[in-house]
Design a protein around this motif. Sequence first.
Motif, mmCIF file in Angstrom:
data_model
loop_
_atom_site.group_PDB
_atom_site.id
_atom_site.type_symbol
_atom_site.label_atom_id
_atom_site.label_comp_id
_atom_site.label_asym_id
_atom_site.label_seq_id
_atom_site.Cartn_x
_atom_site.Cartn_y
_atom_site.Cartn_z
ATOM 1 N N CYS A 58 0.828 -1.208 0.000
ATOM 2 C CA CYS A 58 0.000 0.000 0.000
ATOM 3 C C CYS A 58 0.861 1.257 0.000
ATOM 4 C CB CYS A 58 -0.915 -0.033 1.223
ATOM 5 S SG CYS A 58 -2.036 1.373 1.340
ATOM 6 N N PHE A 59 1.842 1.302 0.902
ATOM 7 C CA PHE A 59 2.723 2.459 0.998
ATOM 8 C C PHE A 59 3.457 2.706 -0.322
ATOM 9 C CE2 PHE A 59 7.161 3.728 1.537
ATOM 10 C CZ PHE A 59 6.991 5.043 1.953
ATOM 11 N N THR A 60 3.969 1.649 -0.931
ATOM 12 C CA THR A 60 4.753 1.799 -2.157
ATOM 13 C C THR A 60 3.882 2.303 -3.302
ATOM 14 O OG1 THR A 60 6.226 0.047 -1.359
ATOM 15 C CG2 THR A 60 6.399 0.632 -3.680
ATOM 16 N N MET A 61 2.646 1.816 -3.387
ATOM 17 C CA MET A 61 1.723 2.327 -4.413
ATOM 18 C C MET A 61 1.386 3.795 -4.155
ATOM 19 S SD MET A 61 -0.885 -0.860 -5.018
ATOM 20 C CE MET A 61 -1.736 -0.117 -6.399
ATOM 21 N N GLN A 62 1.143 4.160 -2.892
ATOM 22 C CA GLN A 62 0.832 5.548 -2.544
ATOM 23 C C GLN A 62 2.007 6.452 -2.910
ATOM 24 O OE1 GLN A 62 -2.204 6.845 -0.847
ATOM 25 N NE2 GLN A 62 -1.246 8.560 -1.879
ATOM 26 N N LEU A 63 3.218 6.007 -2.609
ATOM 27 C CA LEU A 63 4.406 6.783 -2.942
ATOM 28 C C LEU A 63 4.521 6.974 -4.449
ATOM 29 C CD1 LEU A 63 7.050 8.191 -2.286
ATOM 30 C CD2 LEU A 63 8.130 5.926 -2.135
ATOM 31 N N SER A 64 4.280 5.936 -5.207
ATOM 32 C CA SER A 64 4.333 6.034 -6.662
ATOM 33 C C SER A 64 3.362 7.102 -7.166
ATOM 34 C CB SER A 64 4.016 4.678 -7.291
ATOM 35 O OG SER A 64 3.994 4.784 -8.688
ATOM 36 N N ALA A 65 2.161 7.112 -6.605
ATOM 37 C CA ALA A 65 1.148 8.100 -7.009
ATOM 38 C C ALA A 65 1.597 9.519 -6.661
ATOM 39 C CB ALA A 65 -0.188 7.787 -6.340
ATOM 40 N N LEU A 66 2.141 9.711 -5.468
ATOM 41 C CA LEU A 66 2.569 11.051 -5.054
ATOM 42 C C LEU A 66 3.791 11.519 -5.842
ATOM 43 C CD1 LEU A 66 2.027 10.889 -1.183
ATOM 44 C CD2 LEU A 66 0.541 11.910 -2.926
ATOM 45 N N LEU A 67 4.690 10.598 -6.155
ATOM 46 C CA LEU A 67 5.825 10.966 -7.005
ATOM 47 C C LEU A 67 5.332 11.443 -8.371
ATOM 48 C CD1 LEU A 67 8.337 8.096 -6.158
ATOM 49 C CD2 LEU A 67 8.723 10.549 -5.763
ATOM 50 N N ALA A 68 4.369 10.728 -8.941
ATOM 51 C CA ALA A 68 3.826 11.109 -10.248
ATOM 52 C C ALA A 68 3.176 12.494 -10.184
ATOM 53 C CB ALA A 68 2.823 10.065 -10.731
ATOM 54 N N GLU A 69 2.427 12.754 -9.102
ATOM 55 C CA GLU A 69 1.802 14.080 -8.940
ATOM 56 C C GLU A 69 2.850 15.190 -8.913
ATOM 57 O OE1 GLU A 69 -0.717 14.264 -5.483
ATOM 58 O OE2 GLU A 69 -1.993 12.626 -6.195
ATOM 59 N N ALA A 70 4.031 14.869 -8.389
ATOM 60 C CA ALA A 70 5.114 15.855 -8.295
ATOM 61 C C ALA A 70 6.001 15.870 -9.545
ATOM 62 C CB ALA A 70 5.957 15.572 -7.051
ATOM 63 N N GLY A 71 5.660 15.052 -10.547
ATOM 64 C CA GLY A 71 6.388 15.049 -11.799
ATOM 65 C C GLY A 71 7.556 14.081 -11.873
ATOM 66 N N ILE A 116 8.232 13.534 0.018
ATOM 67 C CA ILE A 116 7.147 12.800 -0.644
ATOM 68 C C ILE A 116 6.926 11.453 0.047
ATOM 69 C CG2 ILE A 116 6.396 11.737 -2.815
ATOM 70 C CD1 ILE A 116 7.892 14.037 -4.268
ATOM 71 N N ALA A 117 7.997 10.778 0.452
ATOM 72 C CA ALA A 117 7.863 9.502 1.166
ATOM 73 C C ALA A 117 7.135 9.689 2.493
ATOM 74 C CB ALA A 117 9.239 8.869 1.386
ATOM 75 N N SER A 118 7.442 10.756 3.207
ATOM 76 C CA SER A 118 6.756 11.028 4.483
ATOM 77 C C SER A 118 5.269 11.282 4.264
ATOM 78 C CB SER A 118 7.398 12.228 5.187
ATOM 79 O OG SER A 118 8.704 11.903 5.597
ATOM 80 N N SER A 119 4.957 11.985 3.195
ATOM 81 C CA SER A 119 3.551 12.219 2.866
ATOM 82 C C SER A 119 2.843 10.906 2.517
ATOM 83 C CB SER A 119 3.449 13.206 1.696
ATOM 84 O OG SER A 119 2.102 13.461 1.378
#
Length: 141
Positions: A58-71, A116-119
């Motif tokens: 779950c965490f790794t998928m969430q991180l992937s999504a937030l990284l994408a949002e940040a470009g 981003i990882a903390s978020s």
Amino acid sequence: MKKRTATAVWNGNLKDGTGSLSTEGGVLAKTPYSYCTRFEEGEGTNPEELIAAAHAGCFTMQLSALLAEAGFTADELTTEATVSFEQVDGTWTITTVALDLKGKVPNIDASKFQEIASSAKEKCPVSRLLNAKIELSAKLS
């Protein structure tokens, strides 16, 4: 609303009994678990190992999504989740989940990656579910 289902079946007492776990998606199909797999080193799985897997995924998928949002797009993200399961006032308790993250993310600096990882740790649905201290170690490689 999404709903996911898993089923546990247990036969016998705690020490000598055995159980199995199944998921609706079929990845677990009568997968064995027992006292030995939970408190010793037997073959099969246990609830804490499954929580660790769920949290890491779950965490790794969430991180992937937030990284994408940040470009940013990760070449690879690897998260190891370690669940600490110990006696607290005579009751077995999950006290901590330690997330150890290693990432290969082009064009990101360590500070932005950590932010981003903390978020992601805070926004991950499994993080929000668990009533335990959740630790994060995030490193770029």
